[in-house]
Design a protein around this motif. Structure first.
Motif, PDB file in Angstrom:
ATOM      1  N   GLY A 167       0.783  -1.224  -0.201  1.00  0.00           N
ATOM      2  CA  GLY A 167      -0.018  -0.079  -0.219  1.00  0.00           C
ATOM      3  C   GLY A 167       0.774   1.197   0.038  1.00  0.00           C
ATOM      4  N   TYR A 168       0.421   2.288  -0.788  1.00  0.00           N
ATOM      5  CA  TYR A 168       1.306   3.327  -1.010  1.00  0.00           C
ATOM      6  C   TYR A 168       0.484   4.730  -0.810  1.00  0.00           C
ATOM      7  CZ  TYR A 168       5.177   5.919  -3.285  1.00  0.00           C
ATOM      8  OH  TYR A 168       6.424   6.898  -3.613  1.00  0.00           O
ATOM      9  N   GLY A 169      -0.401   4.497   0.233  1.00  0.00           N
ATOM     10  CA  GLY A 169      -1.088   5.828   0.602  1.00  0.00           C
ATOM     11  C   GLY A 169       0.166   6.808   1.401  1.00  0.00           C
ATOM     12  N   PRO A 170      -0.398   7.747   2.041  1.00  0.00           N
ATOM     13  CA  PRO A 170       0.662   8.574   2.675  1.00  0.00           C
ATOM     14  C   PRO A 170       1.262   7.813   3.726  1.00  0.00           C
ATOM     15  CG  PRO A 170      -1.823   9.048   3.231  1.00  0.00           C
ATOM     16  CD  PRO A 170      -1.779   8.173   2.175  1.00  0.00           C
ATOM     17  N   VAL A 171       0.771   6.588   4.440  1.00  0.00           N
ATOM     18  CA  VAL A 171       1.477   6.023   5.424  1.00  0.00           C
ATOM     19  C   VAL A 171       2.485   5.124   5.025  1.00  0.00           C
ATOM     20  CG1 VAL A 171       1.169   4.344   7.531  1.00  0.00           C
ATOM     21  CG2 VAL A 171      -0.554   5.986   7.011  1.00  0.00           C
ATOM     22  N   GLY A 172       2.280   4.327   3.776  1.00  0.00           N
ATOM     23  CA  GLY A 172       3.044   3.709   3.106  1.00  0.00           C
ATOM     24  C   GLY A 172       4.026   4.524   2.657  1.00  0.00           C
ATOM     25  N   GLN A 173       3.883   5.639   1.980  1.00  0.00           N
ATOM     26  CA  GLN A 173       4.831   6.623   1.320  1.00  0.00           C
ATOM     27  C   GLN A 173       5.883   7.047   2.587  1.00  0.00           C
ATOM     28  OE1 GLN A 173       2.272   9.491  -0.285  1.00  0.00           O
ATOM     29  NE2 GLN A 173       2.879   8.796  -2.274  1.00  0.00           N
ATOM     30  N   THR A 174       5.436   7.377   3.689  1.00  0.00           N
ATOM     31  CA  THR A 174       6.388   7.899   4.556  1.00  0.00           C
ATOM     32  C   THR A 174       7.139   6.824   5.351  1.00  0.00           C
ATOM     33  OG1 THR A 174       4.475   9.400   5.353  1.00  0.00           O
ATOM     34  CG2 THR A 174       6.209   9.235   6.992  1.00  0.00           C
ATOM     35  N   LEU A 175       6.630   5.616   5.509  1.00  0.00           N
ATOM     36  CA  LEU A 175       7.439   4.543   5.988  1.00  0.00           C
ATOM     37  C   LEU A 175       8.547   4.121   5.070  1.00  0.00           C
ATOM     38  CD1 LEU A 175       7.726   2.543   8.367  1.00  0.00           C
ATOM     39  CD2 LEU A 175       6.215   0.956   6.771  1.00  0.00           C
ATOM     40  N   ALA A 176       8.156   4.303   3.674  1.00  0.00           N
ATOM     41  CA  ALA A 176       9.253   3.800   2.737  1.00  0.00           C
ATOM     42  C   ALA A 176      10.322   4.681   2.706  1.00  0.00           C
ATOM     43  CB  ALA A 176       8.436   3.763   1.340  1.00  0.00           C
ATOM     44  N   ILE A 177      10.064   6.184   3.006  1.00  0.00           N
ATOM     45  CA  ILE A 177      10.941   7.099   3.007  1.00  0.00           C
ATOM     46  C   ILE A 177      12.087   7.102   4.195  1.00  0.00           C
ATOM     47  CG2 ILE A 177      11.597   9.586   3.015  1.00  0.00           C
ATOM     48  CD1 ILE A 177       8.682  10.042   1.420  1.00  0.00           C
ATOM     49  N   LEU A 178      11.203   6.664   5.279  1.00  0.00           N
ATOM     50  CA  LEU A 178      11.996   6.819   6.587  1.00  0.00           C
ATOM     51  C   LEU A 178      13.040   5.638   6.695  1.00  0.00           C
ATOM     52  CD1 LEU A 178       9.073   8.098   9.088  1.00  0.00           C
ATOM     53  CD2 LEU A 178      11.148   9.361   8.193  1.00  0.00           C
ATOM     54  N   VAL A 223      -7.334  16.659   5.136  1.00  0.00           N
ATOM     55  CA  VAL A 223      -7.177  18.157   4.949  1.00  0.00           C
ATOM     56  C   VAL A 223      -6.436  18.825   5.963  1.00  0.00           C
ATOM     57  CG1 VAL A 223      -9.112  18.639   3.276  1.00  0.00           C
ATOM     58  CG2 VAL A 223      -9.534  18.850   5.819  1.00  0.00           C
ATOM     59  N   HIS A 224      -6.157  17.898   7.010  1.00  0.00           N
ATOM     60  CA  HIS A 224      -5.513  18.649   8.193  1.00  0.00           C
ATOM     61  C   HIS A 224      -4.365  17.631   8.886  1.00  0.00           C
ATOM     62  CE1 HIS A 224      -4.987  18.301  12.550  1.00  0.00           C
ATOM     63  NE2 HIS A 224      -4.893  19.874  12.342  1.00  0.00           N
ATOM     64  N   PHE A 225      -3.165  18.317   9.066  1.00  0.00           N
ATOM     65  CA  PHE A 225      -2.271  17.667   9.886  1.00  0.00           C
ATOM     66  C   PHE A 225      -1.757  18.551  10.938  1.00  0.00           C
ATOM     67  CE2 PHE A 225       0.328  18.437   6.076  1.00  0.00           C
ATOM     68  CZ  PHE A 225       1.369  19.327   6.462  1.00  0.00           C
ATOM     69  N   ASP A 226      -1.280  18.147  11.828  1.00  0.00           N
ATOM     70  CA  ASP A 226      -0.758  18.737  13.040  1.00  0.00           C
ATOM     71  C   ASP A 226       0.958  18.963  13.081  1.00  0.00           C
ATOM     72  OD1 ASP A 226       0.528  16.286  14.109  1.00  0.00           O
ATOM     73  OD2 ASP A 226      -1.351  15.887  15.296  1.00  0.00           O
ATOM     74  N   ALA A 229      -0.231  -0.586   9.832  1.00  0.00           N
ATOM     75  CA  ALA A 229       0.111   0.805   9.999  1.00  0.00           C
ATOM     76  C   ALA A 229      -1.012   1.554   9.285  1.00  0.00           C
ATOM     77  CB  ALA A 229       1.455   1.316   9.728  1.00  0.00           C
ATOM     78  N   GLY A 230      -1.527   2.669   9.810  1.00  0.00           N
ATOM     79  CA  GLY A 230      -2.158   3.463   9.456  1.00  0.00           C
ATOM     80  C   GLY A 230      -3.721   3.026   9.230  1.00  0.00           C
ATOM     81  N   ASP A 231      -4.457   3.348   8.329  1.00  0.00           N
ATOM     82  CA  ASP A 231      -5.923   2.872   8.176  1.00  0.00           C
ATOM     83  C   ASP A 231      -6.124   1.514   8.142  1.00  0.00           C
ATOM     84  OD1 ASP A 231      -6.776   5.496   8.001  1.00  0.00           O
ATOM     85  OD2 ASP A 231      -7.962   5.391   6.358  1.00  0.00           O
ATOM     86  N   ALA A 232      -4.842   0.812   7.977  1.00  0.00           N
ATOM     87  CA  ALA A 232      -5.075  -0.920   8.181  1.00  0.00           C
ATOM     88  C   ALA A 232      -5.227  -1.225   9.561  1.00  0.00           C
ATOM     89  CB  ALA A 232      -3.956  -1.469   7.461  1.00  0.00           C
ATOM     90  N   ALA A 233      -4.822  -0.344  10.484  1.00  0.00           N
ATOM     91  CA  ALA A 233      -4.916  -0.660  11.849  1.00  0.00           C
ATOM     92  C   ALA A 233      -5.754   0.107  12.624  1.00  0.00           C
ATOM     93  CB  ALA A 233      -3.405  -0.435  12.485  1.00  0.00           C
ATOM     94  N   HIS A 234      -6.278   1.003  12.278  1.00  0.00           N
ATOM     95  CA  HIS A 234      -7.280   2.039  12.784  1.00  0.00           C
ATOM     96  C   HIS A 234      -8.099   3.024  11.803  1.00  0.00           C
ATOM     97  CE1 HIS A 234      -4.045   4.940  12.268  1.00  0.00           C
ATOM     98  NE2 HIS A 234      -3.171   4.062  12.987  1.00  0.00           N
ATOM     99  N   MET A 255      -5.201  10.283   9.236  1.00  0.00           N
ATOM    100  CA  MET A 255      -3.702  10.281   8.653  1.00  0.00           C
ATOM    101  C   MET A 255      -2.658  10.480   9.502  1.00  0.00           C
ATOM    102  SD  MET A 255      -2.134  12.425   5.305  1.00  0.00           S
ATOM    103  CE  MET A 255      -1.524  13.566   6.701  1.00  0.00           C
ATOM    104  N   CYS A 256      -2.882  11.335  10.508  1.00  0.00           N
ATOM    105  CA  CYS A 256      -1.898  11.949  11.425  1.00  0.00           C
ATOM    106  C   CYS A 256      -1.278  10.671  12.183  1.00  0.00           C
ATOM    107  CB  CYS A 256      -2.311  12.878  12.212  1.00  0.00           C
ATOM    108  SG  CYS A 256      -2.576  14.542  11.781  1.00  0.00           S
ATOM    109  N   ALA A 257      -2.451   9.744  12.630  1.00  0.00           N
ATOM    110  CA  ALA A 257      -2.016   8.490  13.449  1.00  0.00           C
ATOM    111  C   ALA A 257      -1.286   7.846  12.568  1.00  0.00           C
ATOM    112  CB  ALA A 257      -3.569   8.010  13.780  1.00  0.00           C
ATOM    113  N   GLY A 258      -1.662   7.478  11.324  1.00  0.00           N
ATOM    114  CA  GLY A 258      -0.926   6.663  10.556  1.00  0.00           C
ATOM    115  C   GLY A 258       0.576   6.992  10.380  1.00  0.00           C
TER     116      GLY A 258
END
Ligand SMILES: Cc1cc2nc3c(=O)[nH]c(=O)nc-3n(C[C@H](O)[C@H](O)[C@H](O)COP(=O)(O)OP(=O)(O)OC[C@H]3O[C@@H](n4cnc5c(N)ncnc54)[C@H](O)[C@@H]3O)c2cc1C
Length: 512
Positions: free
Chosen positions: A11-22, A46-49, A285-290, A300-303
């Motif tokens: 999965g390459y949503g924002p969570v998969g992308q962030t994990l791949a980069i890190l 539309v929001h992140f902290d 991780a991400g929506d797969a988990a919650h 998305m923030c949680a992911g």
């Protein structure tokens, strides 16, 4: 064909992308398998902290954030008469050195993350590749992949992380039980690009009108988002049409002449999480988990926080610096926080999703009394993570450590960019590394540890007193920060640096 890699990300949503980069930035070989041939083009989050902004900074896209985002200083709730029920916001920078709230368009952010991931030599992104089976053995996992061109292949990885969204295949394959709080409401989400720029005051607000609870927020620079609750007795089909979207937008001055409709979609918001985030070599991780209702803007923030928590742990395990039991702390730390964030999102939802006029009037009276007495409410700090790789009994452990602006030599900017990130010792007294015996210093160096004396006039000059305030308020002389910016532990005097690093070593050896 088998392709051994350190981590396969499904999965390459924002969570998969962030994990791949890190992971890629740490030199780990990563294969990302994404079933869709192209990126999802329509807005969702539309929001992140500020913490997520700091994680994105760590992922190398910090310089892009000002262009991609619109800071939101205030989030106001009003009743049908326009009276203020709640004002959240203090109008400044959050603890992590970025605005408390940033509004953005998810496809724009995903485009930037994709470019970053694709630029990393050890990350391979493979679109049109659906993972259809997983088989574990003692050294790794085989992923069966169905390609969009009709071919099948096998990918081999040492670890697999399912970042495959709300309908996660990996979660189903693991058979993880799900805790579902049974909170369902349908909302029509409408994304609009107004033809003329206009200042929206407040930028983000909730209209708590029982006749139609409505969310009105920024969708990132140049975009606006309306969310309309489905009323009792209204059918999904009635609500989910372009004609209805325009009818509901008209009172807000949005018509086909003044705006273009980017999309409308009906979402059923849910509140649930998986109980088991790891099984053997597979993690979620991400929506797969919650999943959670969007009222706190935290899904998305949680992911992204999951990715930040998991990346350095996988790296240590892959590098032989910690046993794989370290990965159990990923679940214990994350699930405890996610539960609280889901509960908070539901609490907001219960206040907002009121369609009964009498109930709404009682709510309004109570909230207006509270807002008069209390004034603006500061944004709720993210709850601490749960038990895991932390100093037991230290009340600051598991909370975020701040990021301030500093100057070192000719470089000025945010601490992480100027000084570095990873396991970080910070003291306002002297360089904490000077208190480590050679053997401990060597261990700390093997983790890529960073050490800094941060104070006004110190080698790392505390430009706005961010660190001085934190150390004074907490009565702390040294802190050991984890790579995900959470406090591992603190000590009242700088000599405690050696104890902290010693405890880290024992904790990693045993992986509590
Ligand atoms: C209307 C709305 C508003 C929201 N607002 C906010 C907000 O303001 N702030 C916030 O933080 N969050 C918000 N969210 C939540 C946020 O959009 C999600 O939490 C986020 O997109 C989840 O990211 P993800 O990477 O976990 O999953 P996804 O983005 O869903 O990505 C999962 C990917 O996995 C792929 N996949 C699935 N199965 C397979 C398989 N078997 N093989 C290969 N690939 C597979 C999918 O194609 C998909 O690309 C909102 C959501 C909605 C719907």
């Amino acid at each position: 064909m088998t392709e051994p890699c350190d981590v396969a990300i499904v999965g390459y949503g924002p969570v998969g992308q962030t994990l791949a980069i890190l992971l890629g930035q740490r030199g780990r070989s990563v294969v990302v398998l994404e079933k869709q041939p192209a990126a999802y083009p329509l807005p969702r989050a539309v929001h992140f902290d500020d913490e997520v902004a700091r994680i994105l900074q760590a992922a190398g896209v910090g310089a892009e954030l000002p262009r991609l985002t619109e800071p939101a200083l205030v989030y106001e709730w009003r009743n049908a008469a326009g009276e203020t029920l709640l004002r959240i916001g203090r109008g400044g920078m959050g603890l992590s050195g970025w605005p408390d709230s940033s509004m953005f368009s998810q496809p724009d952010l995903e485009r930037v993350l994709d470019a970053r991931a694709q630029a990393l030599p050890t990350v391979r992104v493979r679109r049109g590749c659906e993972v259809v089976d997983l088989r574990s053995d003692s050294t790794g996992i085989e992923l069966a992949v169905a390609r969009a061109d009709g071919h099948r292949e096998t990918v081999r990885a040492r670890w697999v992380v399912g970042c495959d969204g709300a309908n996660s295949f990996v979660r189903r394959h693991l058979g993880s039980a799900v805790t579902d709080l049974g909170f369902f409401f349908d909302w029509l989400i409408v994304d609009v690009v107004p033809r003329e720029r206009r200042v929206w005051t407040p930028i983000n607000w909730q209209l708590c009108d029982p006749a139609r609870p409505t969310t009105v927020v920024s969708g990132g620079p140049g975009r606006r988002r309306w969310e309309f609750m489905r009323l009792p007795g209204e059918s999904v089909a009635d609500l989910n049409s372009e004609a209805t979207a325009w009818r509901l937008l008209a009172p807000w001055g949005m018509t086909p002449d003044t705006a273009s409709l980017e999309r409308h979609a009906l979402y059923t918001f849910q509140a649930r999480w998986v109980d088991q985030w790891r099984k053997g070599r597979c993690l979620l991780a991400g929506d797969a988990a919650h999943q959670m209702p969007p009222f706190a803007g935290q899904g998305m923030c949680a992911g992204v926080r999951d990715a930040a928590n998991l990346a350095w742990k996988l790296d240590l395990v892959l590098g032989g610096l910690a046993p794989d039991t370290l990965l159990d702390t990923y679940a214990s730390e994350r699930v405890a926080q996610v539960r609280q964030v889901v509960a908070f999102s539901i609490e907001l939802g219960r206040v907002i999703c009121v369609a009964d006029p009498a109930e709404a009037a009682a709510r309004d009276a109570a909230m207006m009394a509270a807002v008069k007495e209390r004034g603006p409410t500061p944004p709720l700090p993210t709850p601490a993570i749960g038990p895991g790789l932390l100093v037991d009994g230290d009340p600051l452990a598991g909370h975020l450590f701040p990021q301030g602006e500093v100057r070192r030599g000719a470089a000025t900017g945010r601490f992480d960019d100027v000084v570095g990130r990873g396991f970080t010792l910070v003291s306002p007294v002297a360089d904490p590394a000077s208190r480590l015996a050679p053997e401990l210093a060597a261990f700390f160096a093997s983790l890529g540890g960073v050490s800094a004396h941060v104070a006004p006039g110190a080698p790392v000059h505390d430009l706005h007193g961010t660190y001085a305030r934190w150390f004074a308020e907490n009565g702390v002389g040294v802190v050991l920060q984890r790579p995900d910016f959470h406090v591992f532990g603190t000590a009242p005097a700088i000599d405690g640096a050696a104890t902290l690093v010693g405890r880290l070593r024992s904790a990693l050896e045993g992986s509590t």
